[in-house]
Scaffold this motif. Sequence first.
Motif, PDB file in Angstrom:
ATOM      1  N   SER A 139      33.287   9.544  11.178  1.00 17.45           N
ATOM      2  CA  SER A 139      34.440  10.078  11.900  1.00 17.45           C
ATOM      3  C   SER A 139      34.310   9.852  13.398  1.00 17.45           C
ATOM      4  O   SER A 139      35.298   9.577  14.089  1.00 17.45           O
ATOM      5  CB  SER A 139      34.589  11.574  11.607  1.00 17.45           C
ATOM      6  OG  SER A 139      34.829  11.786  10.237  1.00 17.45           O
ATOM      7  N   HIS A 142      35.613   6.447  14.327  1.00 21.42           N
ATOM      8  CA  HIS A 142      36.915   6.174  13.700  1.00 21.42           C
ATOM      9  C   HIS A 142      37.659   5.012  14.354  1.00 21.42           C
ATOM     10  O   HIS A 142      38.660   4.545  13.822  1.00 21.42           O
ATOM     11  CB  HIS A 142      37.791   7.431  13.727  1.00 21.42           C
ATOM     12  CG  HIS A 142      38.136   7.896  15.103  1.00 21.42           C
ATOM     13  ND1 HIS A 142      37.410   8.877  15.760  1.00 21.42           N
ATOM     14  CD2 HIS A 142      39.115   7.521  15.953  1.00 21.42           C
ATOM     15  CE1 HIS A 142      37.932   9.075  16.952  1.00 21.42           C
ATOM     16  NE2 HIS A 142      38.969   8.275  17.099  1.00 21.42           N
ATOM     17  N   SER A 146      37.187   4.194   8.476  1.00 17.54           N
ATOM     18  CA  SER A 146      38.051   5.194   7.832  1.00 17.54           C
ATOM     19  C   SER A 146      37.182   6.157   7.036  1.00 17.54           C
ATOM     20  O   SER A 146      36.272   5.725   6.319  1.00 17.54           O
ATOM     21  CB  SER A 146      39.055   4.527   6.890  1.00 17.54           C
ATOM     22  OG  SER A 146      39.906   3.639   7.598  1.00 17.54           O
ATOM     23  N   ASP A 153      43.843  12.133  -0.457  1.00 19.66           N
ATOM     24  CA  ASP A 153      44.114  11.059   0.513  1.00 19.66           C
ATOM     25  C   ASP A 153      43.906   9.656  -0.066  1.00 19.66           C
ATOM     26  O   ASP A 153      44.116   8.658   0.641  1.00 19.66           O
ATOM     27  CB  ASP A 153      43.224  11.225   1.751  1.00 19.66           C
ATOM     28  CG  ASP A 153      43.685  12.365   2.638  1.00 19.66           C
ATOM     29  OD1 ASP A 153      44.888  12.666   2.627  1.00 19.66           O
ATOM     30  OD2 ASP A 153      42.840  12.957   3.335  1.00 19.66           O
ATOM     31  N   ALA A 171      45.845   4.997  14.263  1.00 20.18           N
ATOM     32  CA  ALA A 171      46.469   6.306  14.059  1.00 20.18           C
ATOM     33  C   ALA A 171      46.073   6.890  12.700  1.00 20.18           C
ATOM     34  O   ALA A 171      45.812   8.093  12.579  1.00 20.18           O
ATOM     35  CB  ALA A 171      47.987   6.188  14.161  1.00 20.18           C
ATOM     36  N   PHE A 172      46.008   6.060  11.681  1.00 20.66           N
ATOM     37  CA  PHE A 172      45.608   6.510  10.355  1.00 20.66           C
ATOM     38  C   PHE A 172      44.159   6.974  10.366  1.00 20.66           C
ATOM     39  O   PHE A 172      43.827   8.044   9.834  1.00 20.66           O
ATOM     40  CB  PHE A 172      45.801   5.374   9.352  1.00 20.66           C
ATOM     41  CG  PHE A 172      45.415   5.713   7.934  1.00 20.66           C
ATOM     42  CD1 PHE A 172      46.225   6.524   7.157  1.00 20.66           C
ATOM     43  CD2 PHE A 172      44.239   5.215   7.379  1.00 20.66           C
ATOM     44  CE1 PHE A 172      45.871   6.835   5.848  1.00 20.66           C
ATOM     45  CE2 PHE A 172      43.891   5.507   6.074  1.00 20.66           C
ATOM     46  CZ  PHE A 172      44.703   6.327   5.305  1.00 20.66           C
ATOM     47  N   GLN A 174      42.454   8.019  12.883  1.00 17.40           N
ATOM     48  CA  GLN A 174      42.343   9.250  13.675  1.00 17.40           C
ATOM     49  C   GLN A 174      42.698  10.474  12.836  1.00 17.40           C
ATOM     50  O   GLN A 174      42.025  11.508  12.907  1.00 17.40           O
ATOM     51  CB  GLN A 174      43.252   9.167  14.899  1.00 17.40           C
ATOM     52  CG  GLN A 174      42.738   8.230  15.984  1.00 17.40           C
ATOM     53  CD  GLN A 174      43.757   8.044  17.110  1.00 17.40           C
ATOM     54  OE1 GLN A 174      44.961   7.990  16.850  1.00 17.40           O
ATOM     55  NE2 GLN A 174      43.265   7.939  18.338  1.00 17.40           N
ATOM     56  N   ARG A 175      43.764  10.353  12.055  1.00 19.41           N
ATOM     57  CA  ARG A 175      44.158  11.480  11.212  1.00 19.41           C
ATOM     58  C   ARG A 175      43.073  11.793  10.191  1.00 19.41           C
ATOM     59  O   ARG A 175      42.762  12.966   9.922  1.00 19.41           O
ATOM     60  CB  ARG A 175      45.490  11.185  10.507  1.00 19.41           C
ATOM     61  CG  ARG A 175      46.691  11.159  11.436  1.00 19.41           C
ATOM     62  CD  ARG A 175      47.994  11.219  10.656  1.00 19.41           C
ATOM     63  NE  ARG A 175      48.194  10.092   9.767  1.00 19.41           N
ATOM     64  CZ  ARG A 175      48.752   8.939  10.116  1.00 19.41           C
ATOM     65  NH1 ARG A 175      49.172   8.764  11.365  1.00 19.41           N
ATOM     66  NH2 ARG A 175      48.911   7.972   9.237  1.00 19.41           N
ATOM     67  N   GLN A 178      40.115  13.572  11.959  1.00 14.96           N
ATOM     68  CA  GLN A 178      40.381  14.984  12.249  1.00 14.96           C
ATOM     69  C   GLN A 178      40.218  15.822  10.981  1.00 14.96           C
ATOM     70  O   GLN A 178      39.609  16.899  11.005  1.00 14.96           O
ATOM     71  CB  GLN A 178      41.794  15.149  12.825  1.00 14.96           C
ATOM     72  CG  GLN A 178      42.107  16.553  13.339  1.00 14.96           C
ATOM     73  CD  GLN A 178      42.421  17.543  12.241  1.00 14.96           C
ATOM     74  OE1 GLN A 178      43.042  17.199  11.235  1.00 14.96           O
ATOM     75  NE2 GLN A 178      41.973  18.793  12.416  1.00 14.96           N
ATOM     76  N   ALA A 179      40.767  15.340   9.876  1.00 16.43           N
ATOM     77  CA  ALA A 179      40.636  16.064   8.612  1.00 16.43           C
ATOM     78  C   ALA A 179      39.175  16.158   8.183  1.00 16.43           C
ATOM     79  O   ALA A 179      38.734  17.182   7.643  1.00 16.43           O
ATOM     80  CB  ALA A 179      41.457  15.369   7.528  1.00 16.43           C
TER      81      ALA A 179
END
Length: 529
Positions: A139, A142, A146, A153, A171-172, A174-175, A178-179
């Motif tokens: 992470s 990132h 991924s 997911d 952007a993907f 990053q999401r 965060q998760a």
Amino acid sequence: MTDLQPLRRALLSVSDKTGLIDLGRALVARDVVLLSTGGTAKALRDAGLPVTDVAEVTGFPEMMDGRVKTLHPMVHGGLLALRDDAGHRQAMQDHGIAGIDLLVVNLYPFEATVAAGGDYDTCIENIDIGGPAMIRAASKNHAYVSTIVDVGDYDALLAELDAHDGQTTLAFRQRLAQAAYGRTAAYDAAVSTWMAQAIGQATPRRRAFAGELRQTMRYGENPHQTASFYADGSGRPGVATAVQHQGKELSYNNINDTDAAFELVAEFDPADGPAVAIIKHANPCGVARGATLLEAYRKAFDCDRTSAFGGIVAMNVALDEETAQAIAEIFTEVVIAPGASDAARAVFAAKKNLRLLTTDGLPDPQAAQLTYRQVAGGMLVQDKDTGHVPAADLRVVTKVQPTDAQMADLRFAWTVAKHVKSNAIVYVRDGATVGVGAGQMSRLDSALIAAKKAERMADATGLPQPLTIGSAVASDAFFPFADGLMEAAAAGATCVIQPGGSMRDAEVIAAADDAGIAMVFTGMRHFRH
């Protein structure tokens, strides 16, 4: 750093193998090389998929009962290497480290082990080490990697690869990152909270709070406030674990009130008969027991029919058809119960806006639990109020002794008062509330308001006199003066239950004796702010 990153090599190591084989097949079809560990590798291989054991990559076998397998530079170097950094690329070349572009990890089932009552050693063994280390590493990186920690997911990943020719966008990633950090934070919170309890640390130096998103709401208490609903993973039966059978999405206020209703009705053991609680704005406007669920509902409804309109109805037994028909006669926001018959659900089917929730159980009112309240710059934490006074510990302080029937109503009123906002006064007669005064700055005003509500209901239903006459009264805290007690007596109460402990206890007891009413001290208060 570039936006699009190709996915060539993936490391899969999962405890929950739901969807694993389908994901593995989809990745192999996209020419992704699979690395894996232990049982995950076996499952992939048994499905006929090509997979390389991590042990082959690291040159070390899994050891110490699997405690050591991925904690190695060949793994963490592949996750952490900056692909656009010349020094990092040279280190990878010098040491034969290949990049890992996708990490799929879900952690040892620590929370489930605790929930299942695992002993100390079993819980310790279910604390994942390698998984969180890899998740944090991937992470952090990132920009290139991924990281997936949730089975839900998998489809999003495959859709992303299809949309971008086998690549992922920043952007993907990053999401996902965060998760992933949210997951490791929640995991560590679960471990630290469990350990504090296991070693008897009531006030640990640091506390961690975590939850999993259940619902993003249209708004909060008011339309200008944003809101969301998170589950704590405890599995406690209630609104967070309920199945919603019909009706529109629950609002912030619906959830808050439904929780209050269900926690209250759970205080009454189904073995002692059906009970119903009707809640409005987190306060009970009617609570009753009955020989049948329908009788309990009608008695609860008759406490304050005006406030019951648009309220929340909770019951401690499964909803039946007759009770559903009675509830459907007025507008009700939410009904929550341990279950519901098919016939009851059919009755509600015609009420599109009514939400029906079933939970498959009741929360244990005596189970240890923490409650939290935010203040500016901090958090107040306390044990949930599980206070219960056995009958043998109740102390009669007046000349008049309560009868067995009065004592039953006193104990019922005391249980309800625990769930009423302070200052709380609750009148009960024959196993049903007949007047509730809540949230007043003066205990006298609470007693007066509750009595006035009972008078209004008597007028509305054609009774010759309010049901407070001959009732039992509970006060959540002591009477600081005799005035509140005398207001209850004026309303017709014949017995009172309260904590005691006021500087003026003697004065209040003397007033009760003068009025000829019985008074019982609990030695425990139930403030609820």
